[in-house]
Design an enzyme around this catalytic site. Structure first.
Site, mmCIF file in Angstrom:
data_model
loop_
_atom_site.group_PDB
_atom_site.id
_atom_site.type_symbol
_atom_site.label_atom_id
_atom_site.label_comp_id
_atom_site.label_asym_id
_atom_site.label_seq_id
_atom_site.Cartn_x
_atom_site.Cartn_y
_atom_site.Cartn_z
ATOM 1 C CG ASP A 22 -3.738 3.911 5.523
ATOM 2 O OD1 ASP A 22 -3.355 3.083 4.577
ATOM 3 O OD2 ASP A 22 -3.507 5.113 5.071
ATOM 4 C CB THR A 23 -6.890 0.333 7.639
ATOM 5 O OG1 THR A 23 -7.611 1.643 7.168
ATOM 6 C CG2 THR A 23 -6.888 0.080 9.184
#
Length: 141
Positions: A22-23
């Site tokens: 994810d980020t």
């Protein structure tokens, strides 16, 4: 995710890539299911079972019927993870796998996955062939 290596013991080593995260650089939770799928595929391959050949020649496929997964620790970008796979139960048309994701000695995730054997065209459950059952029984832990 790419496959680095595998062996007949049920271990598959992978590297976590940006696309797996994810980020925040943490492996997205659903990607563990992909990691475990690759572990089962390589486990079967190490036994000499090629799933494409099985589907074409014997009209037999494996599909996930049920999966339970527990998350313990996060994996991160560039981590090297070892996926361990064991078959724990073999029935007429189902297999149960126990799988773990490890980073070194740290357990990251565990899963129990029930796989059903289905006909490659009709997708209806079928029995394991005797030869495949015998091969799998040799690997039963």
């Amino acid at each position: 995710m790419t496959t680095d290596s595998s062996n007949a013991s049920g271990d598959l080593t992978i590297r976590v890539y940006y696309e797996d995260t994810d980020t925040g650089g943490v492996v997205y939770y659903a990607n563990y299911l992909k990691f475990f799928e690759r572990g089962r595929t390589e486990w079967l391959r190490a036994l000499g079972v090629d799933q494409h050949t099985l589907a074409v020649q014997e009209q037999m496929m494996f599909v996930v019927r049920h999966a339970e997964i527990a998350y313990r620790q996060a994996a991160h970008l560039d981590d090297q993870i070892r996926i361990h796979t064991d078959v724990t139960d073999i029935r007429a048309s189902t297999l149960v796998f126990s799988q773990q994701a490890w980073r070194g000695t740290e357990l990251l995730s565990t899963a129990t996955v029930q796989v059903c054997v289905v006909h490659a065209v009709s997708f209806k459950p079928i029995r394991l062939s005797t030869s495949l059952r015998d091969l799998l029984n040799k690997a039963l832990h």
